[in-house]
Design a protein around this motif. Structure first.
Motif, PDB file in Angstrom:
ATOM      1  N   PRO A  38       0.831  -1.216   0.000  1.00 55.40           N
ATOM      2  CA  PRO A  38       0.000   0.000   0.000  1.00 55.40           C
ATOM      3  C   PRO A  38       0.863   1.263   0.000  1.00 55.40           C
ATOM      4  O   PRO A  38       1.841   1.356   0.733  1.00 55.40           O
ATOM      5  CB  PRO A  38      -0.786  -0.103   1.307  1.00 55.40           C
ATOM      6  N   VAL A  39       0.494   2.212  -0.836  1.00 55.44           N
ATOM      7  CA  VAL A  39       1.200   3.490  -0.913  1.00 55.44           C
ATOM      8  C   VAL A  39       0.287   4.551  -0.316  1.00 55.44           C
ATOM      9  O   VAL A  39      -0.809   4.805  -0.821  1.00 55.44           O
ATOM     10  CB  VAL A  39       1.557   3.835  -2.371  1.00 55.44           C
ATOM     11  N   HIS A  40       0.735   5.146   0.782  1.00 55.86           N
ATOM     12  CA  HIS A  40      -0.071   6.142   1.497  1.00 55.86           C
ATOM     13  C   HIS A  40      -0.337   7.353   0.614  1.00 55.86           C
ATOM     14  O   HIS A  40       0.585   7.941   0.049  1.00 55.86           O
ATOM     15  CB  HIS A  40       0.647   6.575   2.776  1.00 55.86           C
ATOM     16  N   GLY A  41      -1.614   7.713   0.481  1.00 57.90           N
ATOM     17  CA  GLY A  41      -2.004   8.889  -0.278  1.00 57.90           C
ATOM     18  C   GLY A  41      -2.229   8.646  -1.758  1.00 57.90           C
ATOM     19  O   GLY A  41      -2.603   9.565  -2.479  1.00 57.90           O
ATOM     20  N   LEU A  42      -2.020   7.417  -2.222  1.00 57.44           N
ATOM     21  CA  LEU A  42      -2.177   7.127  -3.649  1.00 57.44           C
ATOM     22  C   LEU A  42      -3.630   7.270  -4.090  1.00 57.44           C
ATOM     23  O   LEU A  42      -3.905   7.806  -5.163  1.00 57.44           O
ATOM     24  CB  LEU A  42      -1.659   5.719  -3.968  1.00 57.44           C
ATOM     25  N   ASP A  43      -4.568   6.826  -3.267  1.00 58.37           N
ATOM     26  CA  ASP A  43      -5.982   6.936  -3.629  1.00 58.37           C
ATOM     27  C   ASP A  43      -6.404   8.392  -3.783  1.00 58.37           C
ATOM     28  O   ASP A  43      -7.148   8.747  -4.690  1.00 58.37           O
ATOM     29  CB  ASP A  43      -6.862   6.209  -2.614  1.00 58.37           C
ATOM     30  N   LYS A  44      -5.892   9.246  -2.929  1.00 59.25           N
ATOM     31  CA  LYS A  44      -6.205  10.676  -3.018  1.00 59.25           C
ATOM     32  C   LYS A  44      -5.547  11.287  -4.258  1.00 59.25           C
ATOM     33  O   LYS A  44      -6.162  12.095  -4.950  1.00 59.25           O
ATOM     34  CB  LYS A  44      -5.722  11.380  -1.755  1.00 59.25           C
ATOM     35  N   ALA A  45      -4.310  10.888  -4.541  1.00 56.84           N
ATOM     36  CA  ALA A  45      -3.610  11.414  -5.714  1.00 56.84           C
ATOM     37  C   ALA A  45      -4.299  10.972  -7.007  1.00 56.84           C
ATOM     38  O   ALA A  45      -4.313  11.711  -7.989  1.00 56.84           O
ATOM     39  CB  ALA A  45      -2.155  10.950  -5.713  1.00 56.84           C
ATOM     40  N   MET A  46      -4.894   9.772  -7.000  1.00 58.38           N
ATOM     41  CA  MET A  46      -5.594   9.272  -8.184  1.00 58.38           C
ATOM     42  C   MET A  46      -6.983   9.895  -8.325  1.00 58.38           C
ATOM     43  O   MET A  46      -7.612   9.766  -9.369  1.00 58.38           O
ATOM     44  CB  MET A  46      -5.733   7.749  -8.115  1.00 58.38           C
ATOM     45  N   GLY A  47      -7.467  10.541  -7.272  1.00 54.90           N
ATOM     46  CA  GLY A  47      -8.789  11.153  -7.317  1.00 54.90           C
ATOM     47  C   GLY A  47      -9.920  10.175  -7.070  1.00 54.90           C
ATOM     48  O   GLY A  47     -11.048  10.391  -7.513  1.00 54.90           O
ATOM     49  N   LEU A  48      -9.627   9.090  -6.361  1.00 54.00           N
ATOM     50  CA  LEU A  48     -10.652   8.097  -6.069  1.00 54.00           C
ATOM     51  C   LEU A  48     -11.569   8.597  -4.957  1.00 54.00           C
ATOM     52  O   LEU A  48     -11.137   9.300  -4.046  1.00 54.00           O
ATOM     53  CB  LEU A  48     -10.008   6.770  -5.642  1.00 54.00           C
ATOM     54  N   ALA A  49     -12.815   8.200  -5.030  1.00 56.45           N
ATOM     55  CA  ALA A  49     -13.788   8.585  -4.001  1.00 56.45           C
ATOM     56  C   ALA A  49     -13.484   7.833  -2.710  1.00 56.45           C
ATOM     57  O   ALA A  49     -12.918   6.736  -2.730  1.00 56.45           O
ATOM     58  CB  ALA A  49     -15.201   8.263  -4.469  1.00 56.45           C
ATOM     59  N   GLY A  50     -13.880   8.412  -1.588  1.00 60.38           N
ATOM     60  CA  GLY A  50     -13.675   7.770  -0.295  1.00 60.38           C
ATOM     61  C   GLY A  50     -14.490   6.492  -0.168  1.00 60.38           C
ATOM     62  O   GLY A  50     -15.525   6.325  -0.813  1.00 60.38           O
ATOM     63  N   THR A  51     -14.033   5.612   0.685  1.00 58.07           N
ATOM     64  CA  THR A  51     -14.713   4.337   0.869  1.00 58.07           C
ATOM     65  C   THR A  51     -15.851   4.459   1.878  1.00 58.07           C
ATOM     66  O   THR A  51     -15.812   5.302   2.770  1.00 58.07           O
ATOM     67  CB  THR A  51     -13.722   3.252   1.336  1.00 58.07           C
ATOM     68  N   ARG A  52     -16.865   3.618   1.702  1.00 57.01           N
ATOM     69  CA  ARG A  52     -17.983   3.578   2.634  1.00 57.01           C
ATOM     70  C   ARG A  52     -17.951   2.300   3.467  1.00 57.01           C
ATOM     71  O   ARG A  52     -18.953   1.913   4.049  1.00 57.01           O
ATOM     72  CB  ARG A  52     -19.294   3.682   1.852  1.00 57.01           C
ATOM     73  N   LEU A  53     -16.810   1.643   3.512  1.00 50.78           N
ATOM     74  CA  LEU A  53     -16.699   0.401   4.268  1.00 50.78           C
ATOM     75  C   LEU A  53     -16.843   0.624   5.773  1.00 50.78           C
ATOM     76  O   LEU A  53     -17.331  -0.248   6.482  1.00 50.78           O
ATOM     77  CB  LEU A  53     -15.373  -0.296   3.970  1.00 50.78           C
ATOM     78  N   ALA A  54     -16.450   1.784   6.266  1.00 53.21           N
ATOM     79  CA  ALA A  54     -16.606   2.063   7.695  1.00 53.21           C
ATOM     80  C   ALA A  54     -18.083   2.110   8.083  1.00 53.21           C
ATOM     81  O   ALA A  54     -18.462   1.663   9.167  1.00 53.21           O
ATOM     82  CB  ALA A  54     -15.920   3.371   8.061  1.00 53.21           C
ATOM     83  N   ILE A  55     -18.908   2.631   7.199  1.00 56.88           N
ATOM     84  CA  ILE A  55     -20.348   2.662   7.472  1.00 56.88           C
ATOM     85  C   ILE A  55     -20.899   1.243   7.539  1.00 56.88           C
ATOM     86  O   ILE A  55     -21.686   0.919   8.432  1.00 56.88           O
ATOM     87  CB  ILE A  55     -21.078   3.487   6.387  1.00 56.88           C
ATOM     88  N   THR A  56     -20.472   0.393   6.619  1.00 52.44           N
ATOM     89  CA  THR A  56     -20.952  -0.997   6.650  1.00 52.44           C
ATOM     90  C   THR A  56     -20.443  -1.710   7.896  1.00 52.44           C
ATOM     91  O   THR A  56     -21.162  -2.525   8.469  1.00 52.44           O
ATOM     92  CB  THR A  56     -20.545  -1.768   5.385  1.00 52.44           C
ATOM     93  N   ALA A  57     -19.229  -1.412   8.326  1.00 51.38           N
ATOM     94  CA  ALA A  57     -18.711  -2.035   9.551  1.00 51.38           C
ATOM     95  C   ALA A  57     -19.569  -1.640  10.747  1.00 51.38           C
ATOM     96  O   ALA A  57     -19.884  -2.479  11.601  1.00 51.38           O
ATOM     97  CB  ALA A  57     -17.260  -1.627   9.789  1.00 51.38           C
TER      98      ALA A  57
END
Length: 178
Positions: A38-57
């Motif tokens: 995992p590369v920290h900050g890569l999802d933000k740099a790619m412009g990916l939307a935030g995950t909703r997995l915490a809500i499901t948890a």
């Protein structure tokens, strides 16, 4: 219609991060990035939307808590009430302090197990699924950025990615891959 992509291979995560930022600035669409870790900050740099997995948890934890309450109420109060250590067995509320550890454990149990199942389903990681890794080196020490060609000039894209620090650049036809 063939769907061509450019595979730009990098050997350092910092170079990859800078390349992703420059690629987005140039207006190219990044289809996927394959990394050995995992590369920290890569999802933000790619412009990916935030995950909703915490809500499901959280929702799975609530389900676990509900199952624990219903189970303990039925077993210990309605079906088989017992006088354990002089505690009355007439209502759930009177016995709730003794039930807190069970409620906690079932909340964690349901959240953890259902999250694993949700992760595998969301990631489409079924048993016996064939790996979709385009280059075996991305499981060891290289990073691969897959960029859609669309209507862009291949030569200008190749020179752009070599300027971003790519150690290898390949143009791949996705239709022929499968």
């Amino acid at each position: 219609m063939s769907s061509k992509v450019v595979h730009a291979l990098y050997n350092d995560d910092d170079i990859l991060m800078n390349a992703v930022k420059k690629t987005r600035t140039e207006g190219y669409r990044i289809a996927e990035v394959y990394c050995p870790f995992p590369v920290h900050g890569l999802d933000k740099a790619m412009g990916l939307a935030g995950t909703r997995l915490a809500i499901t948890a959280f929702l799975y934890g609530i389900i676990g808590l509900g199952v624990a309450i219903a189970m303990m109420n039925f077993i210990m109060i309605e079906d088989w009430p017992q006088n354990i250590g002089g505690k009355p067995s007439f209502s759930f509320i009177e016995n709730m302090p003794a039930f807190v550890p069970i409620m906690f454990e079932l909340t964690v149990f349901f959240a953890a197990h259902l999250m694993v199942i949700t992760f595998y389903m969301r990631s489409k990681l079924w048993p016996f699924k064939k790996a979709e890794n385009p280059d075996v080196r991305t499981t060891d020490d290289h990073f691969l950025m897959e960029v859609d060609v669309a209507n862009n000039d291949l030569e200008s894209m190749a020179s752009f990615f070599s300027r971003t620090g790519a150690v290898e650049i390949k143009i791949v036809d996705k239709d022929e891959e499968h």
